[in-house]
Design a protein around this motif. Structure first.
Motif, short mmCIF file in Angstrom:
data_model
loop_
_atom_site.label_atom_id
_atom_site.label_comp_id
_atom_site.label_asym_id
_atom_site.label_seq_id
_atom_site.Cartn_x
_atom_site.Cartn_y
_atom_site.Cartn_z
N MET A 3 0.82 -1.18 0.00
CA MET A 3 0.00 0.00 0.00
C MET A 3 0.87 1.25 0.00
O MET A 3 0.68 2.11 -0.81
N LEU A 4 1.78 1.34 0.96
CA LEU A 4 2.71 2.46 1.08
C LEU A 4 4.08 1.91 1.43
O LEU A 4 4.19 0.88 2.08
N TYR A 5 5.11 2.60 1.00
CA TYR A 5 6.46 2.27 1.42
C TYR A 5 7.20 3.58 1.62
O TYR A 5 7.87 4.08 0.72
N GLY A 6 6.98 4.18 2.80
CA GLY A 6 7.57 5.48 3.08
C GLY A 6 7.09 6.52 2.08
O GLY A 6 5.92 6.57 1.73
N ALA A 7 8.02 7.32 1.58
CA ALA A 7 7.68 8.36 0.61
C ALA A 7 7.91 7.89 -0.83
O ALA A 7 7.80 8.66 -1.76
N LEU A 8 8.20 6.60 -0.98
CA LEU A 8 8.50 6.05 -2.30
C LEU A 8 7.27 6.05 -3.19
O LEU A 8 6.17 5.67 -2.77
N PRO A 54 -6.98 2.45 10.37
CA PRO A 54 -5.94 2.00 11.32
C PRO A 54 -4.63 2.76 11.15
O PRO A 54 -3.97 3.09 12.13
N LEU A 55 -4.26 3.06 9.91
CA LEU A 55 -3.03 3.81 9.67
C LEU A 55 -3.11 5.21 10.25
O LEU A 55 -2.14 5.72 10.83
N ALA A 56 -4.28 5.83 10.17
CA ALA A 56 -4.46 7.17 10.73
C ALA A 56 -4.34 7.16 12.25
O ALA A 56 -3.92 8.16 12.84
N LYS A 57 -4.70 6.06 12.88
CA LYS A 57 -4.54 5.97 14.34
C LYS A 57 -3.07 5.85 14.73
O LYS A 57 -2.64 6.34 15.76
N LEU A 58 -2.30 5.18 13.88
CA LEU A 58 -0.87 4.99 14.16
C LEU A 58 -0.06 6.22 13.82
O LEU A 58 0.84 6.61 14.56
N THR A 59 -0.34 6.83 12.67
CA THR A 59 0.46 7.94 12.19
C THR A 59 -0.40 8.90 11.37
O THR A 59 -0.36 8.89 10.15
N PRO A 60 -1.23 9.70 12.05
CA PRO A 60 -2.22 10.53 11.36
C PRO A 60 -1.63 11.56 10.39
O PRO A 60 -2.26 11.88 9.39
N ASP A 61 -0.46 12.06 10.68
CA ASP A 61 0.11 13.12 9.83
C ASP A 61 1.01 12.61 8.72
O ASP A 61 1.64 13.41 8.02
N TRP A 62 1.08 11.29 8.55
CA TRP A 62 1.95 10.72 7.52
C TRP A 62 1.53 11.24 6.15
O TRP A 62 0.38 11.11 5.76
N PRO A 63 2.45 11.83 5.39
CA PRO A 63 2.11 12.34 4.06
C PRO A 63 2.08 11.21 3.03
O PRO A 63 3.02 10.44 2.91
N VAL A 64 1.00 11.12 2.31
CA VAL A 64 0.84 10.08 1.29
C VAL A 64 1.24 10.66 -0.07
O VAL A 64 0.70 11.67 -0.50
N PRO A 65 2.21 10.02 -0.74
CA PRO A 65 2.60 10.49 -2.07
C PRO A 65 1.43 10.35 -3.05
O PRO A 65 0.56 9.53 -2.82
#
Length: 82
Positions: free
Chosen positions: A1-6, A29-40
């Motif tokens: 689904m995601l791999y960092g900013a790749l 679930p991802l938003a609960k773990l890391t809500p501010d994570w930027p999705v490329p």
């Protein structure tokens, strides 16, 4: 689904997943773990995507190991999964 900013558009690997922004079962679930994570590619935060996707679908939370209730609803479980 995601791999960092790749980001990748290669035929064998597309990152982020092309339908990630519509997959509430991944985003909540991802938003609960890391809500501010930027999705490329645009860097929109996971929590924003989760809120938007949540309007289009319904998730039912089950307790860990609550496979019995799934079977009661007619979901076929693989052998040995209970």
């Amino acid at each position: 689904m995601l791999y960092g900013a790749l980001s990748s558009d290669r035929p064998e690997l597309t990152l982020p997943h092309p339908r990630l922004r519509r997959r509430t079962f991944v985003l909540e679930p991802l938003a609960k773990l890391t809500p501010d994570w930027p999705v490329p590619p645009d860097g929109e935060p996971v929590v924003t995507l989760a809120r938007r996707a949540g309007h289009d679908s319904h998730l039912e939370r089950l307790a860990w190991g609550d496979l019995g209730s799934l079977a009661d609803r007619g979901v076929t479980l693989p052998p040995g999964s209970r």
